[in-house]
Design an enzyme around this catalytic site. Structure first.
Site, short mmCIF file in Angstrom:
data_model
loop_
_atom_site.label_atom_id
_atom_site.label_comp_id
_atom_site.label_asym_id
_atom_site.label_seq_id
_atom_site.Cartn_x
_atom_site.Cartn_y
_atom_site.Cartn_z
CD GLU A 1 -1.74 -2.42 1.43
OE1 GLU A 1 -2.59 -3.32 1.24
OE2 GLU A 1 -0.59 -2.65 1.88
CG HIS B 1 -11.04 -7.68 6.18
ND1 HIS B 1 -10.39 -8.45 7.11
CD2 HIS B 1 -10.38 -7.86 5.01
CE1 HIS B 1 -9.38 -9.09 6.53
NE2 HIS B 1 -9.35 -8.75 5.26
#
Length: 668
Positions: free
Chosen positions: A407, A474
């Site tokens: 990321e 998540h």
């Protein structure tokens, strides 16, 4: 050994086929930063500058690399690479003004030393975190490659910086994508005071190139002809055959990390040994022996450079201290965005939230030929939520790019694309994963325009939120991490119509935008959405219900939970405001509603402490206090991570508490 010894006891120079003119120009180019540094050390002792990071003894690397590249090829230097700036012929008074925090510098007094970039000279300076510039170089090189420009990008770091995760991510990306990046590692023996044997255990840093499947070389960083010849040849080859190359320059830091830190931790014998390998003294002796340089010419070089330094210092000293206003400071946080409204057509189709995101993204790709999408599994697979399914066939792998799991490196590459004139969209597979890319978001993207007038034309899509049993890693709705950071824009739609129009605006906006998409809404919420390309301005809330009892202010999935509550209790008479945009935020809609109703209930899916609604509560208290008939009340989820089991997740979320909280406020 806890230090590094020179590769050889003395420097051996090979003229190859370089002309005398070239040989002399390299010498003069090295001499200039050395004489500037010597002057800066005097000024430091006189208290006329506050700090100095010396590159004395390392000039051959900066000069050799810069002279090997074309003037229109980007270089990303560090704080010991003064030679990069002087070799690109930046006017010295501008450099001196930069170091004094004056207006003729490059950051309007907002940053110091070499923490700046300049498109005019194709130099992109460092930030103190070191690592992000490596990934930015990837993005710049990717833009060159996509535009079919045969250019090389050079980026510097020290051996200490190679321990950062960004180093791994940047090299891995460059290797996988065959990006023409020269990764220049200045191995100067110490990371501040930490010797190399306490930093890494491979024998040579160049050996790390093997792990990334890339070409790697070790070069005597004090030998200007070795640096210049090797890098020139590699750069020419990389322009014809794009690929990354790792270069380890063996050199030594002859002064402290910065002057205040000193060099007491360095063995005296080692300092003496490396002093004999001084790049300028050795090269000068070689040129004199070869009859290429005369003492008279050398004196002329010294005299001319010292005169240039003194004249430009005088210009910098005579420049008044920088002045600004609060309005100027605030206006420079974001690049000016001339919002252009695209009207929706009357033709609509009933589609899901996820379809609206996909449709907006596809239409934006058609509108902006320079828009590149990046993310994990977004190409052939279409992303884990299938938002980019079918994009590959229409737009190709150049513009729809699968990324490694990195990321931080991909956010940095997006910044590099922006620097080199392109737009980027990064899909975080889940909003939670942005923590692995947090540094470049809040320290690079957010601050670049304020620091040196460089836009970060980047949208980061953030699938977020609970309610689907995804557990602690998540399910976060972490918008408050970014609303706190000046320079970022944060958008959080609750309906398909808004999602499409706001996403189009986000991609048009040259500023970095965090675009939150609630996963639980993807396939559960439908709406008639115009089929054409249209936009919705940021900072404009939507008034979904009008009433007199209370103002409910929220965003995201809680908008729908409130609507369900109002449907179940039709006697409730409220204003319901869907914020849609959190940064900028629609203060007028909030204040006007609260002044009308006298009561405010603020709802977030996030936990309350430190949340967006806590700031809104304070704003209402400051601006609407005399209109309130009750305290401003807040409702959020439990102060815990988000649990997985359905009954625990339902208990975590506040959706079943909305009615009771409303009645508590109304009955106050």
């Amino acid at each position: 050994m806890n230090f590094q010894s020179p590769l050889t006891s003395r420097l051996l120079f090979d003229k190859q086929n370089h002309s005398n003119e070239t040989l002399l120009s390299l010498y003069r180019a090295m001499l200039k930063p050395r004489l500037i540094e010597e002057k800066m050390l005097i000024l430091l002792r006189q208290g006329k500058i506050s700090k100095w990071f010396s590159g004395i003894g390392q000039e051959a690397i900066s000069i050799g690399v810069t002279h090997s590249l074309h003037p229109d090829e980007y270089i990303l230097p560090m704080h010991r690479n003064l030679g990069v700036f002087t070799a690109r012929e930046i006017p010295l008074f501008r450099l001196f003004s930069q170091w004094q925090g004056k207006a003729s510098g490059f950051t309007k007094g907002r940053d110091r030393s070499f923490h700046f970039g300049t498109q005019e000279f194709k130099i992109i300076g460092m930030i103190s975190h070191l690592g992000p510039q490596l990934g930015v170089a990837d993005g710049i090189a990717l833009a060159h490659k996509l535009k079919k420009e045969n250019k090389v990008t050079a980026v510097f770091t020290g051996e200490g910086g190679t321990s950062e995760g960004d180093f791994h991510e940047a090299l891995n990306i460059a290797s996988v994508w065959d990006l023409p990046v020269l990764f220049c590692i200045e191995n100067n023996g110490y990371g501040l005071s930490t010797p190399t044997n306490e930093q890494y255990r491979c024998e040579n840093i160049k050996d790390r190139g093997i792990g990334y499947g890339m070409e790697a070389h070790q070069i005597d960083g004090n030998n200007i002809l070795e640096v210049f010849s090797k890098v020139s040849g590699l750069a020419e080859s990389m322009r014809a055959n794009p690929r990354p190359v790792l270069l380890e320059f063996k050199t030594f830091r002859m002064r402290g990390h910065e002057e205040a830190s000193g060099t007491k931790y360095v063995p005296e014998d080692l300092m003496k040994e490396w002093a004999l390998k001084d790049p300028i003294n050795n090269y000068k002796s070689f040129l004199l022996e070869e009859g290429i340089l005369s003492e008279e010419t050398d004196n002329e070089y010294h005299s001319a450079i010292k005169k240039e330094i003194d004249e430009n210092l005088l210009l910098a000293y005579e420049e008044p201290a920088i002045n600004s206003s609060e309005i100027n400071e605030l206006n420079d946080v974001y690049q000016s965005f001339d919002y252009k409204h695209f009207e929706e057509n009357k033709k609509g189709e009933n589609i899901r939230f996820i379809d609206a995101i996909s449709q907006g993204l596809k239409q934006s790709m058609r509108k902006h030929n320079n828009l590149v999408l990046m993310g994990q599994d977004i190409a052939d697979y279409g992303g884990v939520f299938k938002i980019t399914e079918g994009f590959l066939e229409e737009f190709g792998k150049d513009r729809v790019r699968n990324t490694p799991i990195c990321e931080s490196g991909i956010v940095e590459a997006a910044m590099g694309l922006s620097i080199n004139g392109m737009k980027a969209m990064v899909e975080m597979q889940f909003a939670d994963f942005v923590s692995s890319g947090f540094n470049p978001v809040v320290n690079y993207l957010a601050k670049s325009h304020y620091r040196w007038n460089q836009s970060a034309d980047v949208v980061i899509r953030m699938p977020c939120g609970a309610g689907i049993g995804a557990g602690p890693f998540h399910s976060q709705t972490n918008e408050a991490w970014f609303t706190k950071t000046p320079g970022l824009k944060v958008v959080y739609p609750a309906f398909p119509y808004d999602a499409k129009g706001l996403l189009n605006t986000a991609i048009n906006d040259p500023n970095p935008v965090l675009f939150f998409e609630h996963k639980a809404l993807y396939r559960t919420i439908r709406q008639d959405v115009p089929t054409n390309y249209y936009t919705i301005p940021f900072g404009k809330a939507a008034l979904l219900k009008e009433g007199e009892q209370v103002s409910i202010i929220t965003y995201g999935a809680p908008v729908h939970w409130v609507l369900e509550t109002l449907e179940a209790f039709p006697e409730l008479n409220v204003d319901l405001i869907d914020l849609r945009s959190l940064k900028p935020i629609d203060e007028d809609s909030i204040f006007n509603s609260v002044k009308k109703t006298g009561r405010a209930l603020l709802i977030t899916e996030d936990s309350v402490f430190g949340s967006v609604i806590s700031d809104i509560s304070a704003m209402i208290n400051e601006k609407c206090f005399e209109y309130l008939d009750a305290p401003v009340m807040r409702l959020g989820s439990l102060e815990t991570p988000i649990p997985f089991a359905a009954n625990l997740e339902n208990q975590y979320l506040m959706k079943n508490k909305i009615h009771d909280k409303l009645m508590e406020l109304i009955d106050y």
